[in-house]
Design a protein around this motif. Sequence first.
Motif, PDB file in Angstrom:
ATOM      1  N   ASP A 284      29.193   2.019  17.778  1.00  0.00           N
ATOM      2  CA  ASP A 284      28.156   3.039  17.764  1.00  0.00           C
ATOM      3  C   ASP A 284      28.694   4.397  18.215  1.00  0.00           C
ATOM      4  OD1 ASP A 284      25.227   3.571  17.369  1.00  0.00           O
ATOM      5  OD2 ASP A 284      25.400   4.218  19.467  1.00  0.00           O
ATOM      6  N   ARG A 301      24.392   3.434  12.847  1.00  0.00           N
ATOM      7  CA  ARG A 301      25.603   2.653  12.644  1.00  0.00           C
ATOM      8  C   ARG A 301      25.348   1.342  11.924  1.00  0.00           C
ATOM      9  NH1 ARG A 301      27.242  -2.695  14.530  1.00  0.00           N
ATOM     10  NH2 ARG A 301      29.526  -2.721  14.502  1.00  0.00           N
ATOM     11  N   ASN A 302      24.259   0.643  12.258  1.00  0.00           N
ATOM     12  CA  ASN A 302      24.033  -0.686  11.685  1.00  0.00           C
ATOM     13  C   ASN A 302      23.801  -0.646  10.175  1.00  0.00           C
ATOM     14  OD1 ASN A 302      24.334  -1.711  14.243  1.00  0.00           O
ATOM     15  ND2 ASN A 302      22.138  -1.952  14.621  1.00  0.00           N
TER      16      ASN A 302
END
Length: 367
Positions: A284, A301-302
């Motif tokens: 992250d 980020r995911n």
Amino acid sequence: MADAGRDGLAARIEARALAEGFSACGFCAPDAIPRAKERLAGFVAAGHHGTMAWMAERMGWRGDPSALWPEARTVIMLAEVYTPEEDPLALLSRPDRANVSVYARGRDYHDTVKKRLKRLGRWLVAETGAGIKVFVDTAPVMEKPLAEAAGLGWQGKHTNLVSRGLGNWFFLGAIFTTLDLPRSAAESDHCGSCRACLDICPTGAFPAPYRLDARKCISYLTIEHAGPIDPDLRVKLGNRIYGCDDCLAVCPWNKFAGVARETAYHARETLRSPALRDLAALDDTGFRALFSGSPIKRIGRNRFLRNVAYAIGNSGDAALIPAVEPLTSDADPVVAEAAEWALARLRSAVAGSAAPPPRDRSSDAAR
């Protein structure tokens, strides 16, 4: 564009807009797009907006700009070119590299265009004392139909705005004002029989010319859509990890496209052709640092790593197995599932290439 002979103020506004760095300027009434409400309602009723619930929630304002600010008498529409320096389709042939939509390779256009709009707006207020509101793709304003009404271009078969003088690589901004300015002549459609933008779409996201089903659009899938992407669509993403430029890139009107003068829109070196291997390793903190000041940062980020994993799975490159393996135990279940999918595809590709070729039995049959 406004006729300088009809209104000196309109001509001065246009000249100031061009001096500020905009590529084109036009004027229309807030109620100049009466069919927009009906078209938007049909788009939502068909479910073509996917999970973008905000489109349905604010249809009243979005479909009727005059309801957004009843005091407004004119909408000043501005275009700003961001034409790429290279062919964005060329990167599609490099499966170990990530393809980022051209508009997101530089700094966030929302900030850049809004600052320019505010400078123009402050000048207009100082000159006239008029009331203004500025908008850049963050409010329920249908910029493309308004820009068409203001003469900046027409909505092509890919639903994006196309200009005979600018191509289709440009951002739009709007200034609503209480000034009653002369209207520009609306632009007409010049697509003719061309269907290049429709035919190139990897996912078939256009059920008909001038209609888009966002649920199949790669830009929607990689940016707006949360959660897993349908496996049948994943394989069509290729190495596109943020947005898609295919339908824009093939438009014949781009031969007239202007050059992007704003250096903020020039691609960062780190985003011209980033290695999927490097992106897969981002945590992250690394993600936030890399995409500081970039529109990519807003998806988090995911979701970004989900897209990267799909691209790795589509690469067919066994050398990327070590890059995607750690993501199979990622804390985010969507990322982990995407990595498992990618790993399975790569291992399958390796097994397929390692298998001996089938025996030629034609000689046996002849015996």
